[in-house]
Design an enzyme around this catalytic site. Structure first.
Site, PDB file in Angstrom:
ATOM      1  N   SER A  20      11.131   6.118   5.562  1.00 44.55           N
ATOM      2  CA  SER A  20      11.024   4.938   4.725  1.00 44.55           C
ATOM      3  C   SER A  20      11.439   3.674   5.490  1.00 44.55           C
ATOM      4  O   SER A  20      10.804   3.337   6.485  1.00 44.55           O
ATOM      5  CB  SER A  20      11.860   5.155   3.454  1.00 44.55           C
ATOM      6  OG  SER A  20      11.532   4.231   2.456  1.00 44.55           O
ATOM      7  N   ASP A  40       2.030   9.597  -0.943  1.00 41.96           N
ATOM      8  CA  ASP A  40       3.027   8.523  -0.955  1.00 41.96           C
ATOM      9  C   ASP A  40       2.411   7.263  -1.559  1.00 41.96           C
ATOM     10  O   ASP A  40       1.421   6.742  -1.051  1.00 41.96           O
ATOM     11  CB  ASP A  40       3.502   8.260   0.479  1.00 41.96           C
ATOM     12  CG  ASP A  40       4.743   7.384   0.549  1.00 41.96           C
ATOM     13  OD1 ASP A  40       4.956   6.572  -0.373  1.00 41.96           O
ATOM     14  OD2 ASP A  40       5.491   7.506   1.536  1.00 41.96           O
ATOM     15  N   HIS A  61       6.514   9.934  -1.997  1.00 49.07           N
ATOM     16  CA  HIS A  61       7.381   9.360  -0.965  1.00 49.07           C
ATOM     17  C   HIS A  61       8.553  10.280  -0.655  1.00 49.07           C
ATOM     18  O   HIS A  61       9.022  10.340   0.488  1.00 49.07           O
ATOM     19  CB  HIS A  61       7.890   8.001  -1.437  1.00 49.07           C
ATOM     20  CG  HIS A  61       8.662   7.252  -0.398  1.00 49.07           C
ATOM     21  ND1 HIS A  61       8.154   6.973   0.855  1.00 49.07           N
ATOM     22  CD2 HIS A  61       9.918   6.717  -0.419  1.00 49.07           C
ATOM     23  CE1 HIS A  61       9.052   6.297   1.568  1.00 49.07           C
ATOM     24  NE2 HIS A  61      10.128   6.139   0.813  1.00 49.07           N
TER      25      HIS A  61
END
Length: 351
Positions: A129, A297, A326
């Site tokens: 991330s 995602d 995600h």
């Protein structure tokens, strides 16, 4: 007693033009730096996370094995452990904390690596991330230092769509009357709960919810520590309250907003060397790279990763096929997903 160390940065002039006085960078290390100082892995943190939240990918027999590598986890400024709105003295405390870019974050991490440890070569930078954004930035800003990068479920810049999502998160948090423009005396709990509800629809995929995966007990994560919460929730509402509200309620609202700003303005071409030319910044990454998006995602679609890889000289696109959106890259994901990331890390380190 804390389980981390502090690197004193002194007075730091940020890209925004403000000076963060007496700045501090918190970090934790695993393993031993060898005599050649060439067994180094830098593993930055993600949105709202501290070093402890990264430890799931470190362990004996894993790619990030402390018996073989010297692993440094630097905490981002704004995460509540390094200098942040919640721990900075006046006048830059709370709502007045200055904006910090990804370039600022990595530039200060570079100081830690070089000034404290005397390291000149980094075997790998990896992260999930926002940790992926920092991995890209390391590769672009220090191309002759970084040998490999593996950014997973992240991007080299924040897309317009991702920016809009984050505006919704921000609006939910700051609409609480108790927020008081960041000068709250007690946590704005209504805003934090609202933020959690918005985030819940994006952190996991449509397929995750369609299959009711939050109601089922998955396999324990591959290596590392066990998950903080069980996955056998009684209902969807139980999941939204216990997992998502429970995730955000302990966090400081101003810290969350500071990191949200960093996320929204992520762009590796923010390095002055590239003058805002995103394609040139991607081309400047010399490191061997595996760029790993998640197939479902909602933040960082694989189309964006394909664009990045096409402009990087030594990069491969490797999609992690997962129903977990995600969170395929997080310790709360499924065992096969974590094993997939670990296998790619091992392969890249062997090159």
């Amino acid at each position: 007693m804390s389980d981390y160390e502090i690197f004193e940065l002194g007075d730091v002039v940020l890209q925004c033009g403000r000076t963060l006085h007496d700045a501090k960078l918190a970090f934790k290390t695993f393993g031993t730096l060898n005599a050649a100082k060439d067994n180094v892995i830098v593993y930055p943190t993600w949105y709202s996370a501290s070093h402890a939240d990264n430890e799931w990918l470190i362990g004996e027999g894993m790619a990030l094995d402390p018996a073989q590598y010297f692993i440094i986890i630097p905490n981002m400024l704004g995460n509540g452990v390094s200098s942040s709105p919640s721990n900075t003295s006046e006048p830059y405390d709370r709502a007045r904390f200055p904006p910090v870019t990804i370039y600022d974050q990595v530039r200060l991490q570079h100081r830690l690596v070089t000034e404290k440890f005397g390291i000149e070569r980094i075997a790998l930078v990896t992260g999930w991330s926002m940790g992926a954004a920092q991995s890209f930035q390391w590769g672009a800003s220090y191309p002759d230092m970084v040998e490999r990068i593996l950014p997973f479920m992240g991007a080299a810049r924040c897309s317009r769509h991702n920016f809009v999502f984050l505006e919704g998160v921000k609006a939910a948090l700051t609409a609480d009357a108790e927020f008081k423009d960041g000068w709250y005396e007690a946590p704005p709990r209504r805003g934090l709960r609202a933020m959690a509800r918005v985030y819940a629809g994006w952190g996991f995929s449509q397929t995750f919810y369609r299959k009711e995966l939050e109601l089922k007990q998955p396999v324990r994560p591959f290596g590392g520590r066990a998950p903080d919460v069980p996955w056998n929730y009684a209902s969807l509402e139980d999941f939204l309250v216990y997992f998502w509200e429970g995730f955000f309620l302990p966090k400081d609202a101003n810290d969350l907003l500071a990191l949200l700003w960093t996320w929204q303005h992520a762009d590796i071409s923010g390095d002055p060397a590239y003058g805002g030319d995103f394609d040139a910044a991607l081309a400047g990454i010399k490191a061997k790279a595996i760029v790993m998006p998640g197939s479902t995602d909602l933040y960082f679609p694989q189309e964006d990763s394909a664009y990045e890889v096409a402009r990087m000289p030594n990069a491969e696109l490797r999609v992690c096929h997962s129903d977990w959106g995600h969170f395929a890259g997080d310790p709360r994901g499924t065992s096969p997903d974590i094993a997939f990331v670990d296998a790619a890390l091992k392969e890249l380190l062997a090159r």
